[in-house]
Write a protein that holds these residues in place. Structure first.
Motif, mmCIF file in Angstrom:
data_model
loop_
_atom_site.group_PDB
_atom_site.id
_atom_site.type_symbol
_atom_site.label_atom_id
_atom_site.label_comp_id
_atom_site.label_asym_id
_atom_site.label_seq_id
_atom_site.Cartn_x
_atom_site.Cartn_y
_atom_site.Cartn_z
ATOM 1 N N ALA A 121 0.826 -1.202 0.000
ATOM 2 C CA ALA A 121 0.000 0.000 0.000
ATOM 3 C C ALA A 121 0.865 1.258 0.000
ATOM 4 O O ALA A 121 1.921 1.300 0.626
ATOM 5 N N ILE A 122 0.398 2.265 -0.714
ATOM 6 C CA ILE A 122 0.965 3.606 -0.623
ATOM 7 C C ILE A 122 0.046 4.422 0.273
ATOM 8 O O ILE A 122 -1.165 4.477 0.045
ATOM 9 N N VAL A 123 0.604 5.036 1.299
ATOM 10 C CA VAL A 123 -0.183 5.874 2.198
ATOM 11 C C VAL A 123 0.097 7.331 1.864
ATOM 12 O O VAL A 123 1.255 7.764 1.832
ATOM 13 N N VAL A 124 -0.962 8.069 1.586
ATOM 14 C CA VAL A 124 -0.849 9.508 1.346
ATOM 15 C C VAL A 124 -1.345 10.219 2.597
ATOM 16 O O VAL A 124 -2.507 10.082 2.985
ATOM 17 N N VAL A 125 -0.453 10.974 3.219
ATOM 18 C CA VAL A 125 -0.808 11.704 4.435
ATOM 19 C C VAL A 125 -0.600 13.187 4.167
ATOM 20 O O VAL A 125 0.409 13.585 3.582
ATOM 21 N N CYS A 126 -1.585 13.993 4.530
ATOM 22 C CA CYS A 126 -1.430 15.432 4.303
ATOM 23 C C CYS A 126 -1.695 16.198 5.588
ATOM 24 O O CYS A 126 -2.404 15.734 6.487
ATOM 25 N N ALA A 127 -1.108 17.394 5.649
ATOM 26 C CA ALA A 127 -1.135 18.168 6.885
ATOM 27 C C ALA A 127 -2.501 18.795 7.144
ATOM 28 O O ALA A 127 -3.027 18.720 8.258
ATOM 29 N N ALA A 155 -3.779 15.795 9.232
ATOM 30 C CA ALA A 155 -3.008 15.187 10.326
ATOM 31 C C ALA A 155 -1.691 15.936 10.533
ATOM 32 O O ALA A 155 -0.645 15.336 10.746
ATOM 33 N N GLY A 156 -1.748 17.266 10.453
ATOM 34 C CA GLY A 156 -0.541 18.062 10.555
ATOM 35 C C GLY A 156 -0.034 18.240 11.972
ATOM 36 O O GLY A 156 -0.667 17.827 12.952
ATOM 37 N N VAL A 157 1.117 18.888 12.079
ATOM 38 C CA VAL A 157 1.801 18.991 13.369
ATOM 39 C C VAL A 157 1.096 19.928 14.335
ATOM 40 O O VAL A 157 1.399 19.918 15.534
ATOM 41 N N ALA A 158 0.149 20.738 13.857
ATOM 42 C CA ALA A 158 -0.588 21.607 14.781
ATOM 43 C C ALA A 158 -1.471 20.798 15.726
ATOM 44 O O ALA A 158 -1.879 21.308 16.785
ATOM 45 N N LEU A 163 -2.188 12.502 13.814
ATOM 46 C CA LEU A 163 -1.284 11.634 13.058
ATOM 47 C C LEU A 163 -1.024 10.340 13.818
ATOM 48 O O LEU A 163 -1.052 9.249 13.250
ATOM 49 N N PHE A 164 -0.793 10.451 15.120
ATOM 50 C CA PHE A 164 -0.484 9.264 15.922
ATOM 51 C C PHE A 164 -1.647 8.278 15.933
ATOM 52 O O PHE A 164 -1.434 7.069 16.063
ATOM 53 N N GLY A 184 6.155 23.000 6.612
ATOM 54 C CA GLY A 184 6.589 21.752 5.993
ATOM 55 C C GLY A 184 7.172 20.730 6.947
ATOM 56 O O GLY A 184 8.041 19.939 6.557
ATOM 57 N N ALA A 185 6.697 20.670 8.178
ATOM 58 C CA ALA A 185 7.307 19.791 9.183
ATOM 59 C C ALA A 185 6.812 18.349 9.123
ATOM 60 O O ALA A 185 7.473 17.445 9.648
ATOM 61 N N LEU A 186 5.662 18.119 8.515
ATOM 62 C CA LEU A 186 5.035 16.795 8.592
ATOM 63 C C LEU A 186 5.925 15.649 8.103
ATOM 64 O O LEU A 186 6.014 14.616 8.779
ATOM 65 N N PRO A 187 6.608 15.740 6.957
ATOM 66 C CA PRO A 187 7.423 14.604 6.512
ATOM 67 C C PRO A 187 8.493 14.199 7.512
ATOM 68 O O PRO A 187 8.796 12.997 7.632
ATOM 69 N N SER A 188 9.076 15.152 8.227
ATOM 70 C CA SER A 188 10.099 14.815 9.217
ATOM 71 C C SER A 188 9.514 13.961 10.335
ATOM 72 O O SER A 188 10.139 12.987 10.787
ATOM 73 N N VAL A 189 8.311 14.299 10.767
ATOM 74 C CA VAL A 189 7.658 13.522 11.821
ATOM 75 C C VAL A 189 7.327 12.126 11.308
ATOM 76 O O VAL A 189 7.594 11.119 11.974
ATOM 77 N N VAL A 190 6.757 12.059 10.096
ATOM 78 C CA VAL A 190 6.362 10.767 9.533
ATOM 79 C C VAL A 190 7.581 9.868 9.351
ATOM 80 O O VAL A 190 7.545 8.668 9.668
ATOM 81 N N ALA A 191 8.682 10.432 8.859
ATOM 82 C CA ALA A 191 9.882 9.624 8.617
ATOM 83 C C ALA A 191 10.458 9.055 9.909
ATOM 84 O O ALA A 191 11.173 8.046 9.877
ATOM 85 N N GLY A 192 10.147 9.675 11.029
ATOM 86 C CA GLY A 192 10.586 9.146 12.309
ATOM 87 C C GLY A 192 9.687 8.052 12.857
ATOM 88 O O GLY A 192 9.965 7.501 13.930
ATOM 89 N N MET A 193 8.617 7.724 12.105
ATOM 90 C CA MET A 193 7.646 6.732 12.578
ATOM 91 C C MET A 193 7.600 5.476 11.729
ATOM 92 O O MET A 193 7.048 4.466 12.168
#
Length: 249
Positions: A121-127, A155-158, A163-164, A184-193
């Protein structure tokens, strides 16, 4: 000519129903269809594994229709058109009644979506909701290229708890496309998960200092998280294309 057509020719030769010379004549046909205003790449799938996609912006509805028809005549019935305005899409649909159009993402597909044939699956997540046009361009493109797609939106960082709550969906992804504007912070958080590649898409969403998405682009390029690749501003199509290649390896 696509891979299926090539396999059909080889099968006919193997069965003795077509001579090698006759097959070679078909294989040696021109690599493009010259329409005058466009030279349509009819063998891209043989070279690259994916058929030609039409960029709709700047083309007339008549030009888009002619290109789609030329590709169909060469064995590519399902043609995707990106960045196509609604009024042009309506004109194309009059000529190609089976075509589907998604106005938010400005995508047109001349035939229904295919069944998924990717590995996972490809997951598309947007802020945020304002990022949805780009996120949907990515999601529908991925589906049109034969992938199962899961969506995790707004599911943004605000409000990072949102997201969790989808951590289980992200953990099962083979590729994640993370779409965000503002800082543009969301990809950094996602990549850590997640244990898979993350394709970051900056959007032009934001106030003045976001500089039309440049701030998000630079933030993603400077991410401290590993496993992130970044595409151009608002380029949901590019991210989905790359994700599909990964998912079909």
């Amino acid at each position: 000519m696509n891979k299926q057509e090539m396999k059909r020719l080889l099968a006919l030769v193997a069965a003795g129903e077509l001579s090698p010379e006759e097959a070679a004549a078909q294989v040696d046909a021109p690599d493009f269809a010259d329409l005058g205003f466009a030279r349509v790449d009819t063998r891209r799938q043989l070279r690259c594994g994916v058929t030609e996609v039409v960029y709709g912006e700047g083309k007339t509805a008549a030009q888009v229709t002619a290109i789609c028809q030329a590709l169909a005549e060469e064995g590519q019935p399902r043609v995707m058109v990106t960045r196509l305005a609604a009024e042009k899409a309506r004109a194309v649909q009059e000529a190609l009644p089976q075509a589907l159009y998604w106005p938010d993402s400005r995508l047109l597909l001349t035939q229904p979506l295919p069944q998924p044939d990717g590995k996972g699956a490809i997951v598309v997540v947007c802020a945020g909701t304002s990022d949805l046009p780009v996120a949907e361009e990515a999601a529908i493109t991925a589906e049109a290229l034969g992938n199962k797609v899961e969506r995790v939106y707004d599911a943004g960082v605000a409000g990072i708890h949102r997201l969790f709550s989808s951590a289980d969906v992200l953990a099962q992804a083979r590729v994640v496309i993370a779409v965000a504007g503002m800082e543009g912070a969301l990809p950094s958080v996602v990549a850590g998960m997640v244990p898979c590649p993350v394709l970051a898409v900056p959007t032009s969403v934001g106030y003045g200092a976001s500089l039309g998405g440049v701030a998000a682009l630079l933030a993603m390029l400077n991410s401290c998280a590993s496993g992130i690749s970044v595409v151009n501003i608002d380029n949901g199509f590019g991210a989905a294309f790359q994700a599909s290649l990964i998912n079909h390896l």
